[in-house]
Design an enzyme around this catalytic site. Structure first.
Site, short mmCIF file in Angstrom:
data_model
loop_
_atom_site.label_atom_id
_atom_site.label_comp_id
_atom_site.label_asym_id
_atom_site.label_seq_id
_atom_site.Cartn_x
_atom_site.Cartn_y
_atom_site.Cartn_z
CG PHE A 271 51.99 -12.03 -23.03
CD1 PHE A 271 51.27 -12.90 -23.84
CD2 PHE A 271 51.44 -10.79 -22.72
CE1 PHE A 271 50.02 -12.53 -24.33
CE2 PHE A 271 50.20 -10.43 -23.21
CZ PHE A 271 49.48 -11.29 -24.02
CE LYS B 21 45.46 -14.67 -20.47
NZ LYS B 21 46.85 -14.20 -20.44
C1 LIG Z 1 47.09 -12.94 -20.89
C2 LIG Z 1 48.42 -12.48 -20.43
C3 LIG Z 1 48.59 -11.21 -19.91
C4 LIG Z 1 47.42 -10.26 -19.94
O1 LIG Z 1 47.65 -9.02 -19.46
P1 LIG Z 1 46.43 -8.01 -19.33
O2 LIG Z 1 46.97 -6.89 -18.58
O3 LIG Z 1 45.29 -8.73 -18.70
O4 LIG Z 1 46.02 -7.62 -20.73
C5 LIG Z 1 49.83 -10.86 -19.41
N1 LIG Z 1 50.86 -11.73 -19.42
C6 LIG Z 1 50.73 -12.97 -19.96
C7 LIG Z 1 51.87 -13.91 -19.96
C8 LIG Z 1 49.50 -13.37 -20.48
O5 LIG Z 1 49.37 -14.59 -21.01
#
Ligand SMILES: *Cc1c(COP(=O)(O)O)cnc(C)c1O
Length: 413
Positions: free
Chosen positions: A127, A224
């Site tokens: 991500f 989530k």
């Molecule tokens: C949703 C997600 C995030 C989200 O990070 P935020 O700091 O809440 O915006 C981070 N890493 C992964 C793998 C995700 O799927």
């Protein structure tokens, strides 16, 4: 195998041991919600809690509520509720900040614990925020660290005696593929490296076994599968025996050993408390705290079985109902390495998803060409999957996605 029918899926719903959990959520009428992996649905108990916190604890109690309503205990109490879902001890998890900020904390902590090494190993498909945060931390530390990216399947072989840290997302956000936490962690330790697991798509989707896998650090998301609400506090895990060795880079006063002594010198608080930075957001913490109560009577084995069943059913429906429509299922077919989603690539994925949403089937789009459908077994029914695929089939068969409005991408997909 005979083809699936709506009736056969209705029978599965009737026999579903989790069917009553749906009553604990407020899922809007006419919506098939296949995006709980991105923003979980609203647990019915949350509005009353928030109302109470606003009107009584804040409105009436004012500053007295820090003590009377035990506001400062929320991060630890929430951590203790998340702990069993991720296979950790209650004192190994704390809720705070966002996933991204927590990543910064654990990356900097891990690099300090492995000072002789310079390589952070991750994968191209991780991500983006995980990679960006690593880049920012390396830039600040300025000791010649390198972010080495390989393909997911090559991670274990790429760990060597230069690796300081392996940083991976347990379940890939796009394809839903699961990494072998046990094997990769063992390999990293054998080579003298530490591991950070991002559980954004794992916590609440399946039983995670952090302690059994001897994981070092983990972080995860509250909004989530944990249904804590938009921008809910995230969580951090540090294995018990590492906690006292961690020197926080974000050394804020709430993580101090004695915040109310107001002394000039920082000293980290006990255990996970040192991961706290500033004043916790009490409204958001309260929502997450109540949202987590839905897990009290959930057997994660039952949840995982239904989640996998849903993935299998959805994939079969794509084959049986949408043959010849140029849709490619990019999710691993093997149960053992599939998370709680099905991802489909199609050249017109963005426009198709817009039309799906317009018709009440809410999934999401991930660039460049992926439609993502997430399965949240606590509030989804098998018949929802049938209805969603019928609508998808109609949209592609009739070309209803081909509208000028769908040629322009919204800011948030
Ligand atoms: C949703 C997600 C995030 C989200 O990070 P935020 O700091 O809440 O915006 C981070 N890493 C992964 C793998 C995700 O799927």
């Amino acid at each position: 195998m005979t083809n699936l029918t709506r009736e056969s899926l209705a029978a599965r719903d009737a026999a579903d041991p989790l069917r009553r959990k749906r009553d604990e959520f407020d899922v809007p009428e006419g919506v098939i919600y296949l995006d709980g992996n991105s923003l979980g649905a609203l647990p019915r108990a949350v509005p009353a809690r928030i109302k109470h916190v606003i009107e009584q604890e804040w409105g009436e109690g004012l500053i007295r509520s820090w003590n009377r309503a035990k506001w400062m205990e929320l991060p630890g109490r929430i951590g203790a509720k998340i702990a069993p879902l991720v296979g950790a001890r209650a004192d190994e998890v704390i809720a705070c900040d966002s996933t991204s900020v927590n990543l910064y904390k654990v990356i900097t902590a891990a690099l300090r614990l492995n000072p002789g090494r310079r390589v952070i190993l991750s994968e191209h498909a991780n991500f983006p925020t995980d990679l960006y945060i690593a880049q920012g931390a390396m830039g600040l530390i300025d000791k010649g660290h390198e972010l080495k990216l390989v393909e997911g399947a090559e991670i274990a072989d790429a760990i060597d005696d230069r690796t300081a840290l392996v940083m991976l997302t347990h379940i890939d956000f796009k394809s839903g593929r699961i990494h072998d936490m046990r094997a990769i962690t063992a390999k990293a330790h054998e080579k003298g490296a530490l591991v950070i697991w991002d559980l954004a798509h794992s916590a609440g989707a399946l039983q995670v076994e952090l302690d059994a896998c001897n994981a070092d650090f983990a972080i995860g998301c509250g909004y989530k599968y944990l249904n804590g609400g938009p921008g809910a506090p995230a969580f951090v895990f540090i294995r018990k025996d590492l906690q006292e060795k961690v020197q926080p880079a974000l050394s804020g006063w709430i993580g101090h050993k004695r915040p109310f002594d107001f002394i000039t010198q920082y000293e980290p608080g006990p255990g996970m408390h040192r991961m706290l930075v500033g004043t916790p957001p009490i409204l958001a913490m309260s929502a997450l705290d109540t949202a987590l109560d839905v897990w009290r009577d959930v057997d994660m084995k039952v949840l995982r079985a239904k989640s996998l069943d849903m993935g299998t059913v959805f994939s079969r429906l794509l084959v049986e109902r949408c043959a010849g429509m140029n849709m490619v299922n990019i999710t691993p077919p093997d149960d053992a390495i599939r998370g709680s989603q099905v991802s489909v690539s199609h050249p017109e994925s963005y426009a198709i998803m817009q039309e799906l949403v317009a018709r009440g089937v809410i999934g999401d789009f991930r660039a460049p060409d992926c439609m993502r459908f997430g399965f949240t077994p606590l509030y989804l029914r098998f018949t929802d999957l049938w209805d969603a695929v019928e609508i998808l089939r109609d949209i592609v068969a009739t070309g209803a996605w081909d509208k000028p409005a769908y040629k322009v991408r919204a800011a948030i997909t």
